[in-house]
Design an enzyme around this catalytic site. Structure first.
Site: not given
Length: 427
Positions: A261, A276, A348, A351, A391
């Site tokens: 990403r 991230r 988070e 999801s 994560r």
């Protein structure tokens, strides 16, 4: 993509759902283009029909010796041949405008999605686990990790910001987490393991609602392919253009892949540490099912992701996202947020979203009901993280850290660690 028939039938309801998303009414513009396009289609069909009739009548007139009528008909056919291409071009232009409008409008929220503008309006559904009571001040992973093999400097040197080089036991722990997750989703939860491509074409990205709106969030190769932002793209696209004959049971797919990403929309966020990254690994969960099964499948998928956190002993909370915080393609989303004691915050880690038929329409993925008739309907697609590997590594480091800077390996991961039960700084 939205069903134009539903907008025709209930434009007020469509606009009301958009308002819940914080968007202006759109039905009037959509229906105006729709009406114009259908009128052009009717004109084209009438012109084609008349051209065919006139062409047939030319032969009849010639056979009857009526040359004047034949010439008139020839002139009419010639005029139709001259004007029809422009009508067809106008039809394509209007259709393209309608598609361009529809493809940039997000999915409509489910009725039970809470109203809200951002993450502060999300609703906590449940929580699990006891937060560990430390007898020392817990460190953030970015401070704890470097001595144990989480090398931010080398990652930045060879690739730039938001890349990390893992070494030794840290790399082994990262691999162990990924393998544990994948085995659990396959062996306990019944997902079919897949090894899909990580380079995909425009159609795969478009079908999973990543294009055209979010092109800047992904990396594109020089030959026009895309590096997947998540294996949701590859797994869901496996049914692109298909008609599935038997969907009595949902199709459940999982994969462990690298993901890429650009984080174009996250400038300045989480620049420190491993949260991230431009490149990361994730175990993805994807389900393809009948519309009547998707709500139950959404709950099941979320429970499958929760089970990983519970097996690792990581406290977390389950959040129902509000209308203002849901992703573009989702009609309902649960986020799982893991407790990070070093940061003193929930972050988070998964999801799980039900997209309904939104993606299926874009990729033309359908199924044939059990009665075996000719009629088909669009499938429902769901996707979720089961979990994000990096994560989860961060959560393990912060929750299992010791005062001397070492990290204890959770019991569930020890079979994957080759006898290593603690990460310690190199002597």
């Amino acid at each position: 993509m939205h069903d134009i028939r539903l907008i025709r039938d209930d434009p007020e309801g469509f606009d009301a759902a958009l308002a819940r998303r914080g968007l202006e009414p759109a039905s009037a513009k959509i229906l105006s283009l729709d009406t114009e396009g259908r009128a052009l289609t009717t004109r084209i069909q009438e012109a084609q029909s008349r051209r065919n009739e006139a062409s047939k009548a030319i032969g009849q007139a010639m056979g009857q010796g009526d040359t004047d009528k034949a010439e008139q008909l020839k002139a009419e056919v010639a005029e139709l041949k001259k004007t029809m291409p422009q009508m067809e071009e106008d039809g394509r232009t209007v259709a393209a405008k309608l598609t361009a409008m529809l493809e940039t409008i997000p999915n409509l929220p489910a009725d039970d999605v809470p109203q809200g503008e951002g993450e502060e309006d999300n609703v906590e559904v449940s929580s699990w686990g006891e937060k560990r009571a430390f007898d020392f001040e817990p460190s953030e992973h970015a401070d704890l990790g470097p001595a144990l093999g989480m090398d931010f400097e080398t990652g930045a040197k060879i690739s730039g910001a938001r890349f990390t080089f893992l070494r030794g036991g840290m790399a082994r722990l990262h691999r162990a987490i990924a393998q544990f997750m994948l085995d659990r989703q396959v062996n306990q939860n019944g997902y079919l393991e897949c090894a899909p491509p990580v380079l995909v074409n425009d159609a795969a990205m478009y079908g999973t609602d990543k294009l055209p709106k979010f092109a800047e969030d992904s990396f594109k190769t020089t030959d026009g392919r895309w590096l997947i932002p998540t294996s949701e793209v590859s797994l869901t696209s496996s049914v692109m253009g298909e008609i599935i004959d038997d969907l009595a049971e949902p199709i459940r797919l999982t994969a462990l892949t690298p993901c890429f990403r650009s984080e174009a929309g996250a400038a300045g966020k989480d620049t420190r540490g491993f949260i991230r990254q431009h490149q990361f690994e994730k175990v993805e969960l994807v389900s393809i099912c009948r519309p009547e099964d998707s709500e139950a499948e959404h709950e099941r998928m979320t429970e499958c992701a929760e089970g990983v956190l519970q097996a690792l002993g990581l406290p977390y909370r389950k959040m129902l996202l509000c209308t203002g915080d849901m992703g573009f393609g989702a009609r309902k989303t649960y986020d799982l947020e893991v407790w990070l004691p070093g940061q003193g915050a929930y972050r988070e880690i998964s999801s799980c979203s039900n997209t309904g038929a939104f993606q299926a329409r874009r990729m033309n993925a359908r199924y044939r009901p059990e009665d075996g008739g000719k009629k088909t309907d669009f499938v429902h697609t769901l996707n979720g993280s089961g979990l994000a590997v990096g994560r989860t590594l961060v959560a393990v480091l912060e929750n299992y850290q010791n005062e001397d800077g070492s990290v204890t390996v959770p019991e569930a991961l020890k079979p994957y660690m080759g006898g290593i039960d603690k990460l310690e700084a190199a002597a």
